[in-house]
Motif scaffolding. Structure first.
Motif, PDB file in Angstrom:
ATOM      1  N   LEU A 218       0.825  -1.205   0.000  1.00 22.04           N
ATOM      2  CA  LEU A 218       0.000   0.000   0.000  1.00 22.04           C
ATOM      3  C   LEU A 218       0.860   1.256   0.000  1.00 22.04           C
ATOM      4  O   LEU A 218       0.572   2.221  -0.718  1.00 22.04           O
ATOM      5  CB  LEU A 218      -0.929  -0.011   1.213  1.00 22.04           C
ATOM      6  N   SER A 219       1.928   1.256   0.788  1.00 21.52           N
ATOM      7  CA  SER A 219       2.780   2.442   0.875  1.00 21.52           C
ATOM      8  C   SER A 219       3.466   2.730  -0.455  1.00 21.52           C
ATOM      9  O   SER A 219       3.592   3.888  -0.865  1.00 21.52           O
ATOM     10  CB  SER A 219       3.823   2.267   1.982  1.00 21.52           C
ATOM     11  N   VAL A 220       3.899   1.690  -1.156  1.00 22.61           N
ATOM     12  CA  VAL A 220       4.546   1.874  -2.464  1.00 22.61           C
ATOM     13  C   VAL A 220       3.528   2.395  -3.477  1.00 22.61           C
ATOM     14  O   VAL A 220       3.822   3.316  -4.255  1.00 22.61           O
ATOM     15  CB  VAL A 220       5.178   0.552  -2.955  1.00 22.61           C
TER      16      VAL A 220
ATOM     17  N   VAL B  10      10.901   5.673  -6.628  1.00 22.96           N
ATOM     18  CA  VAL B  10      10.252   4.836  -5.622  1.00 22.96           C
ATOM     19  C   VAL B  10      10.926   3.473  -5.475  1.00 22.96           C
ATOM     20  O   VAL B  10      10.902   2.885  -4.387  1.00 22.96           O
ATOM     21  CB  VAL B  10       8.748   4.662  -5.966  1.00 22.96           C
ATOM     22  N   TYR B  11      11.553   2.964  -6.528  1.00 20.20           N
ATOM     23  CA  TYR B  11      12.107   1.609  -6.476  1.00 20.20           C
ATOM     24  C   TYR B  11      13.037   1.353  -5.287  1.00 20.20           C
ATOM     25  O   TYR B  11      12.900   0.310  -4.622  1.00 20.20           O
ATOM     26  CB  TYR B  11      12.834   1.262  -7.784  1.00 20.20           C
TER      27      TYR B  11
ATOM     28  N   THR C 181       3.469  -3.737  -8.304  1.00 18.48           N
ATOM     29  CA  THR C 181       3.061  -2.780  -7.273  1.00 18.48           C
ATOM     30  C   THR C 181       3.295  -1.355  -7.746  1.00 18.48           C
ATOM     31  O   THR C 181       2.434  -0.474  -7.588  1.00 18.48           O
ATOM     32  CB  THR C 181       3.828  -3.044  -5.963  1.00 18.48           C
ATOM     33  N   ILE C 182       4.463  -1.100  -8.324  1.00 16.60           N
ATOM     34  CA  ILE C 182       4.753   0.224  -8.879  1.00 16.60           C
ATOM     35  C   ILE C 182       3.808   0.528 -10.035  1.00 16.60           C
ATOM     36  O   ILE C 182       3.312   1.651 -10.182  1.00 16.60           O
ATOM     37  CB  ILE C 182       6.222   0.316  -9.336  1.00 16.60           C
ATOM     38  N   ALA C 183       3.529  -0.484 -10.858  1.00 17.48           N
ATOM     39  CA  ALA C 183       2.632  -0.296 -12.004  1.00 17.48           C
ATOM     40  C   ALA C 183       1.236   0.122 -11.546  1.00 17.48           C
ATOM     41  O   ALA C 183       0.609   0.992 -12.155  1.00 17.48           O
ATOM     42  CB  ALA C 183       2.560  -1.571 -12.837  1.00 17.48           C
ATOM     43  N   LEU C 184       0.727  -0.490 -10.480  1.00 17.21           N
ATOM     44  CA  LEU C 184      -0.597  -0.124  -9.978  1.00 17.21           C
ATOM     45  C   LEU C 184      -0.634   1.340  -9.560  1.00 17.21           C
ATOM     46  O   LEU C 184      -1.581   2.065  -9.855  1.00 17.21           O
ATOM     47  CB  LEU C 184      -0.991  -1.023  -8.798  1.00 17.21           C
TER      48      LEU C 184
END
Length: 463
Positions: free
Chosen positions: A100-102, A123-124, A144-147
């Motif tokens: 969720l945080s990412v 972010v990575y 997760t990053i894509a979302l």
């Protein structure tokens, strides 16, 4: 039949070469010309009179957004603002809410106007650190990053300054805030279902005894930085982009009699295109204002790095815009082929007796998949069918704002096939392969695409 097979062969080869890491700037024209030859067209006229002019037309309209978006992103990075926002969210929510945080860190940066590529880089490192601490498989980081970056804040939430939300303005005389209820509802659905999917994938992996993993490549070294700005202060440039753009689009420009001078020489802008042009100007000014604020936000950190931010952003924007423009050139060559006419006829006749929304969504989604680019596929679809959809919408009492939002959201569906530049870049940043992580990226894409069609269904029923 041979013409259609040529198109499919061309697309398959382009996807394969991109999957192998070859540049689409080089291979997009190569495989476009292959399809042209198999359709009986000449090589050189197709290249110089079809591919290149359409590539140049895309650059003419959208280069400012790529350039300013990339420079703004680099300014956020060099000032430490992007890192401060990501770090604050990750630390606040902790490892129990790692995914969720990412997602939230990516969403805030993307909605504020930072380019998708810069968001992934920013972010990575934090994602890798908190996933490792929570013992979540690293292979889930790209999805997760894509979302957070490639879905609801890219084109669903009204007001997002990402390129996928700016393109429809030109065709439907709308603004960034078109169809707010439709877009916001879609964003909520995508966010909730996406988080539930990622958490399910995490639990399934952990139940099988799979943790973060070992011997990964591109593992970041997270170094403590004492010169980061306050996290709340770091959001000011993001807010500035949104507020300045909104004020200009809704309050300032509509009060000016711009038509009295821009429709005359030397500008000669058509009266029908004035609203879309003014909305483009608003976003350009908004991004410029955000960039300036980002550069003066944290003088201690950015001192001496202004030139670096501008130069790196400008160079980075060239690669991104050339990738997309090449895919637009490719798509326009495909569009000109005889075999495409039967495909186009089938697409535009979907639900021909009702609302244009379903036909538009399928067409945009399909062409985004063909080009491997959300903005490229949408540009081709609206260039080709935009006037038809607008006329169709007027006959069926469908708002142009809905056409805008559906086109924008549908573009972020099948664009993330293996040859998509953002997918390739995200996997490279993460040090992962298509085999390891692409399945979950594609699943997020399916959630995104399905949401558009579900909302179209409800809109049609209750219209």
């Amino acid at each position: 039949m041979l013409a259609v097979l040529g198109i499919l062969l061309s697309l398959g080869l382009l996807m394969f070469m991109a999957y192998k890491g070859y540049s689409v700037i080089f291979f997009a024209p190569v495989f476009a010309l292959l399809a042209a030859v198999l359709s009986g067209m000449a090589i050189m006229p197709t290249y110089t009179e079809v591919f290149l002019p359409n590539m140049a037309s895309y650059l003419k309209v959208y280069f400012p957004f790529f350039l300013l978006g990339a420079v703004f992103g680099k300014a956020m990075e060099e000032s430490g603002a992007a890192k401060a926002i990501a770090k604050a969210i990750v630390q606040k929510l902790g490892k129990k809410q790692a995914m969720l945080s990412v997602v939230l860190a990516c969403a805030i940066l993307t909605y504020g106007g930072v380019s998708l590529f810069v968001v992934a880089f920013a972010v990575y490192p934090f994602a890798a650190s908190i996933f490792k601490e929570a013992d979540i498989p690293k292979r889930l980081i790209p999805a997760t990053i894509a979302l957070g970056a490639f879905t609801f804040t890219m084109d669903a939430l009204p007001g997002t300054p990402q390129i996928q939300n700016t393109i429809p303005m030109k065709f439907f005389n709308t603004d960034l805030y078109a169809a707010p209820v439709f877009g916001t509802t879609g964003a909520i659905i995508i966010f909730v279902v996406g988080i539930l999917y990622l958490e399910w994938r995490k639990r399934k992996a952990q139940a099988a005894g799979e943790g973060y993993g070992h011997n990964h490549s591109n593992e970041p070294e997270l170094v403590e930085d004492k010169n980061l700005p306050n996290a709340w202060l770091a959001t000011v440039p993001l807010i500035a982009v949104l507020v300045v753009t909104l004020l200009l689009q809704k309050l300032v420009f509509p009060q000016w009699n711009i038509a009295s001078w821009v429709t005359q020489a030397p500008y000669n802008i058509s009266k029908a295109g004035i609203v879309g042009t003014m909305n483009n100007w608003a976003l350009i000014i908004g991004l410029a204002a955000g960039t300036f604020i980002a550069m003066v936000l944290n003088p201690k950190r950015i001192n001496g790095n202004v030139a670096k931010a501008i130069n790196a952003g400008a160079i980075g924007s060239l690669l991104a815009v050339m990738n997309t423009a090449s895919e637009v050139g490719y798509g326009n060559v495909i569009k000109s082929l005889p075999g495409f006419q039967s495909i186009a006829h089938a697409l535009t006749n979907i639900n021909s007796g009702g609302s244009p929304l379903l036909s538009e969504a399928v067409t945009v989604n399909t062409l985004a998949g063909v080009t491997g680019s959300a903005s490229g596929g949408m540009s081709i679809a609206l260039d080709t069918f935009g006037k038809n959809y607008l006329a169709w919408a007027q006959k069926t009492n469908v708002s142009p704002e809905l056409l805008h939002r559906v086109a924008s959201m549908a573009s972020g569906g099948m664009d993330t096939l293996p040859h998509n530049g953002a997918v390739i870049t995200l996997l490279a940043i993460s040090g992962l392969t298509h085999k390891q992580s692409y399945k979950d990226i594609f699943a997020i894409t399916l959630i995104k695409a399905s949401t558009v069609f579900v909302l179209i269904g409800f809109t049609t029923i209750f219209h």
